[in-house]
Design a protein around this motif. Structure first.
Motif, PDB file in Angstrom:
ATOM      1  N   THR A 163      13.127   0.965  -1.156  1.00 40.48           N
ATOM      2  CA  THR A 163      14.217   2.579  -1.080  1.00 40.48           C
ATOM      3  C   THR A 163      13.339   3.719  -1.683  1.00 40.48           C
ATOM      4  N   ALA A 164      12.741   3.432  -2.690  1.00 41.72           N
ATOM      5  CA  ALA A 164      12.099   4.984  -3.620  1.00 41.72           C
ATOM      6  C   ALA A 164      10.992   5.293  -2.432  1.00 41.72           C
ATOM      7  N   ALA A 165      10.137   4.329  -1.609  1.00 44.08           N
ATOM      8  CA  ALA A 165       9.685   4.423  -1.071  1.00 44.08           C
ATOM      9  C   ALA A 165       9.343   5.606  -0.079  1.00 44.08           C
ATOM     10  N   VAL A 166      10.577   4.923   0.357  1.00 45.15           N
ATOM     11  CA  VAL A 166      10.530   5.592   2.012  1.00 45.15           C
ATOM     12  C   VAL A 166      11.235   7.432   1.184  1.00 45.15           C
ATOM     13  N   VAL A 167      12.247   7.405   0.281  1.00 49.17           N
ATOM     14  CA  VAL A 167      13.174   8.452  -0.678  1.00 49.17           C
ATOM     15  C   VAL A 167      11.883   9.536  -0.970  1.00 49.17           C
ATOM     16  N   ALA A 222       0.656  -1.036  -0.561  1.00 50.47           N
ATOM     17  CA  ALA A 222       0.283  -0.150   0.162  1.00 50.47           C
ATOM     18  C   ALA A 222       1.108   1.096  -0.082  1.00 50.47           C
ATOM     19  N   ILE A 223       1.901   0.925   0.792  1.00 49.27           N
ATOM     20  CA  ILE A 223       2.972   2.616   1.059  1.00 49.27           C
ATOM     21  C   ILE A 223       3.724   2.654  -0.806  1.00 49.27           C
ATOM     22  N   MET A 224       3.578   1.550  -1.339  1.00 48.87           N
ATOM     23  CA  MET A 224       4.629   1.776  -2.448  1.00 48.87           C
ATOM     24  C   MET A 224       3.142   2.415  -3.556  1.00 48.87           C
ATOM     25  N   ARG A 225       2.544   1.650  -3.399  1.00 53.71           N
ATOM     26  CA  ARG A 225       1.499   2.250  -3.998  1.00 53.71           C
ATOM     27  C   ARG A 225       1.087   3.900  -4.147  1.00 53.71           C
ATOM     28  N   LYS A 226       0.579   4.092  -2.844  1.00 56.06           N
ATOM     29  CA  LYS A 226       1.053   5.564  -2.463  1.00 56.06           C
ATOM     30  C   LYS A 226       1.730   6.612  -3.191  1.00 56.06           C
ATOM     31  N   THR A 227       3.205   5.787  -2.559  1.00 54.65           N
ATOM     32  CA  THR A 227       3.741   6.434  -3.182  1.00 54.65           C
ATOM     33  C   THR A 227       4.330   6.389  -4.673  1.00 54.65           C
ATOM     34  N   GLY A 228       3.692   5.336  -5.927  1.00 54.72           N
ATOM     35  CA  GLY A 228       3.835   5.366  -6.508  1.00 54.72           C
ATOM     36  C   GLY A 228       5.163   4.981  -7.135  1.00 54.72           C
TER      37      GLY A 228
END
Length: 330
Positions: free
Chosen positions: A309-313, A298-304
């Motif tokens: 690593t990319a999600a955190v950045v 869900a986090i990766m989906r919301k951050t695109g």
């Protein structure tokens, strides 16, 4: 490396960190780059990998279109970003889409482009133009890489994700006046503000403690923002018609957009930031690994994004984490 050379590099690093504001950090970095290699000129560009572009943030001894933004596949910066390693360009003028003026003599010489890393991502690139000797040797490139990489943490802590709102609006043709202590804003804030401003409009930007106020004056005889004012998450927009002056839009926008995560997702994201595995996060939060994977998805989906690593950045980019660079701006 001899003791004298080590001391010289150590002094340069100490000076880079002497003033933790972005502009002085980059200016000191370029000055010491020139001293270490005998370079004639240089520039530093900040990378926005998500948007596929980079912005010239500082320069020394050359006019490299400071403040302008370019696609990530062009110029010396694009070459280093794509290679993920230092690149020496034998003749800068032969480079596709180089940004030095056509009459600049440095176009006939070499350039070295060195990526600056943070958490596995290239966040900036330092480009150095021909040293006085006319070429770069292996030691020059090693010195450049050692020095530029020490600036990574400083760039992150001083707001590498910041965007100059005035620059964005001026690029769209607006006439901009700024008031208050000018500070960078999150990319999402810049996009929201740009959507409110018609090309050529007169705009006032007021930097306040909790956010930025954008005031736009529409001097036409048309209805001007007819209908309901646009809505801004965490902010407010008002529209007022002033007799004999036109329509005025006032938008109060927070420096960072509200985080889109649930409380549980935010907890998982924070532990992802510290490098914990899904199993370790599950143990820490009393969840099953499969549930943690679901929250991470869900986090990766919301951050695109497509990886941790990319999600955190990206979350740090948008000011969605507790001690991200944007927290200091508010």
């Amino acid at each position: 490396m001899s003791a004298g050379e080590g001391l010289r590099l150590a002094e340069a690093v100490a000076d880079v960190y002497g003033d933790l504001r972005l502009e002085p950090v980059l200016r000191h970095l370029l000055r010491h780059t020139a001293r270490l290699t005998g370079a004639a000129a240089g520039s530093v560009s900040l990378i926005d990998a998500v948007a596929g572009r980079y912005t010239k943030a500082a320069e020394y001894g050359a006019f490299c279109r400071l403040g302008d933004t370019f696609p990530l596949d062009e110029g010396a910066t694009g070459r280093a970003f794509g290679s993920r390693r230092p690149v020496v360009i034998p003749e800068y003028g032969q480079l596709r889409a180089g940004h030095l003026d056509g009459a600049d003599p440095r176009r006939r010489g070499p350039a070295a482009a060195v990526p600056i890393w943070w958490r596995g991502e290239v966040i900036a690139v330092s480009v150095t133009f021909a040293p006085r000797a006319g070429a770069f040797d292996a030691r020059d490139v090693d010195d450049l890489e050692a020095l530029t990489q020490t600036a990574a943490a400083a760039i992150v802590r001083t707001g590498r994700f910041g965007t100059s709102l005035a620059t964005v609006l001026r690029r769209a043709g607006s006439v901009v006046t700024e008031a208050g202590a000018v500070r960078p804003v999150a990319p999402e804030v810049a996009r929201v503000a740009a959507d409110l401003v018609a090309p050529g409009a007169r705009v006032g930007i007021v930097y306040r403690p909790d956010g930025v106020r954008v005031m736009v004056r529409d001097e036409t005889d048309g209805p001007g923002w007819a209908g309901e004012p646009p809505r801004i998450a965490g902010g407010e927009v008002t529209v007022e018609r002033v007799r004999g002056w036109g329509v005025v839009l006032r938008a109060d926008i927070p420096y960072a957009a509200p985080a889109p995560f649930t409380a549980r997702e935010a907890g998982v994201l924070e532990l992802m930031r510290h490098g914990l595995t899904y199993r370790e996060i599950a143990s820490r939060l009393g969840l099953s690994p499969k549930t943690v994977e679901k929250h991470a998805g869900a986090i990766m989906r919301k951050t695109g994004t497509s990886n941790r690593t990319a999600a955190v950045v990206t979350a740090m980019d948008n000011g969605w984490m507790g001690d991200s660079p944007h927290t200091a701006f508010g």
